[in-house]
Design a protein around this motif. Sequence first.
Motif, mmCIF file in Angstrom:
data_model
loop_
_atom_site.group_PDB
_atom_site.id
_atom_site.type_symbol
_atom_site.label_atom_id
_atom_site.label_comp_id
_atom_site.label_asym_id
_atom_site.label_seq_id
_atom_site.Cartn_x
_atom_site.Cartn_y
_atom_site.Cartn_z
ATOM 1 N N ILE A 1 0.930 -1.150 0.098
ATOM 2 C CA ILE A 1 -0.014 -0.056 0.106
ATOM 3 C C ILE A 1 0.950 1.222 0.085
ATOM 4 N N LEU A 2 1.901 1.347 0.841
ATOM 5 C CA LEU A 2 2.862 2.396 0.963
ATOM 6 C C LEU A 2 3.575 2.471 -0.570
ATOM 7 N N ALA A 3 3.717 1.628 -1.376
ATOM 8 C CA ALA A 3 4.602 1.493 -2.747
ATOM 9 C C ALA A 3 3.507 2.039 -3.521
ATOM 10 N N VAL A 4 2.199 1.681 -3.577
ATOM 11 C CA VAL A 4 1.381 2.255 -4.539
ATOM 12 C C VAL A 4 1.154 3.836 -4.200
ATOM 13 N N ALA A 5 0.936 4.122 -2.870
ATOM 14 C CA ALA A 5 0.875 5.632 -2.541
ATOM 15 C C ALA A 5 2.038 6.317 -2.839
ATOM 16 N N ARG A 6 3.283 5.787 -2.819
ATOM 17 C CA ARG A 6 4.450 6.487 -3.227
ATOM 18 C C ARG A 6 4.641 6.837 -4.591
ATOM 19 N N ASP A 7 4.568 5.824 -5.372
ATOM 20 C CA ASP A 7 4.267 5.963 -7.047
ATOM 21 C C ASP A 7 3.244 6.861 -7.411
ATOM 22 N N ASP A 8 2.105 6.553 -6.814
ATOM 23 C CA ASP A 8 1.031 7.891 -7.229
ATOM 24 C C ASP A 8 1.617 9.444 -6.951
ATOM 25 N N MET A 9 2.145 9.453 -5.595
ATOM 26 C CA MET A 9 2.649 10.655 -5.265
ATOM 27 C C MET A 9 3.699 11.311 -6.464
ATOM 28 N N VAL A 10 4.562 10.535 -6.645
ATOM 29 C CA VAL A 10 5.542 10.856 -7.679
ATOM 30 C C VAL A 10 4.970 11.268 -9.200
ATOM 31 N N ALA A 11 3.893 10.430 -9.337
ATOM 32 C CA ALA A 11 3.301 10.643 -10.615
ATOM 33 C C ALA A 11 2.635 11.898 -10.764
ATOM 34 N N MET A 12 2.022 12.420 -9.484
ATOM 35 C CA MET A 12 1.256 13.722 -9.276
ATOM 36 C C MET A 12 2.240 14.977 -9.536
ATOM 37 N N LEU A 13 3.345 14.685 -8.754
ATOM 38 C CA LEU A 13 4.343 15.905 -8.432
ATOM 39 C C LEU A 13 5.237 16.043 -9.732
ATOM 40 N N LYS A 14 5.510 15.119 -10.411
ATOM 41 C CA LYS A 14 6.696 15.172 -11.361
ATOM 42 C C LYS A 14 6.372 15.959 -12.409
ATOM 43 N N PRO A 15 5.107 15.904 -13.259
ATOM 44 C CA PRO A 15 4.878 17.017 -14.128
ATOM 45 C C PRO A 15 5.057 18.407 -13.780
ATOM 46 N N GLY A 16 4.951 18.780 -12.674
ATOM 47 C CA GLY A 16 4.877 20.174 -12.407
ATOM 48 C C GLY A 16 6.357 20.562 -12.118
ATOM 49 N N MET A 17 7.451 19.777 -12.351
ATOM 50 C CA MET A 17 8.817 20.108 -11.697
ATOM 51 C C MET A 17 9.593 21.100 -12.874
ATOM 52 N N ARG A 18 10.339 22.007 -12.412
ATOM 53 C CA ARG A 18 11.413 22.525 -13.119
ATOM 54 C C ARG A 18 12.443 23.070 -12.139
ATOM 55 N N LYS A 19 13.735 23.584 -12.732
ATOM 56 C CA LYS A 19 14.844 23.881 -12.027
ATOM 57 C C LYS A 19 14.550 25.487 -11.769
ATOM 58 N N LEU A 20 15.336 26.151 -10.880
ATOM 59 C CA LEU A 20 15.558 27.641 -10.549
ATOM 60 C C LEU A 20 15.695 28.215 -12.036
ATOM 61 N N ALA A 21 14.941 29.277 -12.286
ATOM 62 C CA ALA A 21 15.140 30.123 -13.476
ATOM 63 C C ALA A 21 16.694 30.770 -13.397
ATOM 64 N N GLN A 22 17.179 31.181 -14.775
ATOM 65 C CA GLN A 22 18.457 31.755 -14.838
ATOM 66 C C GLN A 22 18.074 32.982 -15.603
ATOM 67 N N ALA A 23 18.926 33.796 -15.546
ATOM 68 C CA ALA A 23 18.874 35.130 -16.395
ATOM 69 C C ALA A 23 19.395 34.622 -17.679
ATOM 70 N N PRO A 24 18.659 34.970 -18.876
ATOM 71 C CA PRO A 24 18.963 34.194 -20.053
ATOM 72 C C PRO A 24 20.548 34.362 -20.448
ATOM 73 N N ASP A 25 20.965 35.455 -20.379
ATOM 74 C CA ASP A 25 22.411 35.615 -20.972
ATOM 75 C C ASP A 25 23.428 35.453 -19.927
ATOM 76 N N GLY A 26 23.010 34.574 -19.025
ATOM 77 C CA GLY A 26 24.244 34.416 -17.685
ATOM 78 C C GLY A 26 24.547 35.485 -16.975
ATOM 79 N N SER A 27 23.810 36.601 -16.950
ATOM 80 C CA SER A 27 24.012 37.420 -16.409
ATOM 81 C C SER A 27 23.399 37.622 -14.907
ATOM 82 N N LEU A 28 23.286 38.539 -13.948
ATOM 83 C CA LEU A 28 22.509 38.386 -12.773
ATOM 84 C C LEU A 28 21.355 37.833 -12.807
ATOM 85 N N THR A 29 21.012 36.922 -11.753
ATOM 86 C CA THR A 29 19.769 36.162 -11.883
ATOM 87 C C THR A 29 19.112 36.780 -10.672
#
Length: 309
Positions: A76-104
């Motif tokens: 049961i814990l394993a099912v809940a864990r996999d469902d949780m990952v599936a729910m959270l993963k699509p929304g993931m991204r990294k911290l944004a960066q200034a496009p030209d490598g300048s100050l973020t």
Amino acid sequence: MSLFDTFKRGLQKTATALSRSVTGIFTEVRTWDDETFKKLEDELISADFGVSATKKIMADIRDRYQRGLLNGSDDILAVARDDMVAMLKPGMRKLAQAPDGSLTVILMVGVNGSGKTTTAGKLAFLLTKQGKKVTLAACDTFRAAAVEQLRLWGERTNSQVIASRHGADAAAVAYDAVSAATARSSDYLIIDTAGRQHNQKALMDELAKMLRIIRKLKPDAPHETLLTIDASIGANAIAQAREFAALSGASALVLTKLDGTGKGGAAAAIQEEFRLPILFVGLGEAPEDLQEFSPEHYAEAIFSGGQPE
Ligand SMILES: Nc1nc2c(ncn2[C@@H]2O[C@H](COP(=O)(O)OP(=O)(O)OP(=O)(O)O)[C@@H](O)[C@H]2O)c(=O)[nH]1
Ligand SMILES: [Mg+2]
């Protein structure tokens, strides 16, 4: 300590509570009926999974149970864990960066006490450890102790802190900070802001003015507006944060104080509520307790069975 260990330790209370109740429910009864499922559902709700995530996980568990695929609480814990990952993963991204490598430029916003200043400091710690140069801006000029709190983080992380006196114009401090961070070729400028003002309108006006002034120097700033949300709070405070998110134009979330209570299950509910990615999580009070959010580590830590007592 590995990254997973940090998640595991921070989420220990939630994991232990969940594991105990799931194991308890499963060993009590031989065949599962509606009442048993209801008990499990209540446990997920009380760990703050929220109605929507709980429904998804429960539907999956019922389905698998009926197909005879579940043989014990670990399944049961394993099912809940996999469902949780599936729910959270699509929304993931990294911290944004200034496009030209300048100050973020990163702007911290959030209701009072949600962890803005602490997160600004911990983020400076995380980034300087990666070899980045960070400048901190103390733009909470409303609360007397705020500047000192940020200065301590500056010392801890060897980051320059741009500050002015108590009651100074926050936008002017932000302007000076963008100039200073640019002049010293910082990689990141993290701007701490006030969570409290004379009233909500004054606070929003101050934020709007700060944005106008910053953009005079750097039109594409801020590259990230991080909304801190205290994960241990109830629905009322979430409503307050929602209003804040809309007015400040938040671009991503930081979930703080996941370690505080046994209610660490809130990530999916909060992500769904705000429709913003969770970039970092606060798993404790130490500098290294702010980590990049990992759905896998998070779900694994919550459903790992916790600590036997
Ligand atoms: N346990 C735990 N405590 C945290 C975490 N993040 C912040 N805190 C604590 O929460 C309290 C408030 O944090 P601050 O960073 O001062 O919050 P703030 O949003 O800047 O508050 P104001 O400036 O008053 O609006 C402090 O005691 C922090 O140490 C976390 O991830 N875990
Ligand atoms: Mg603060």
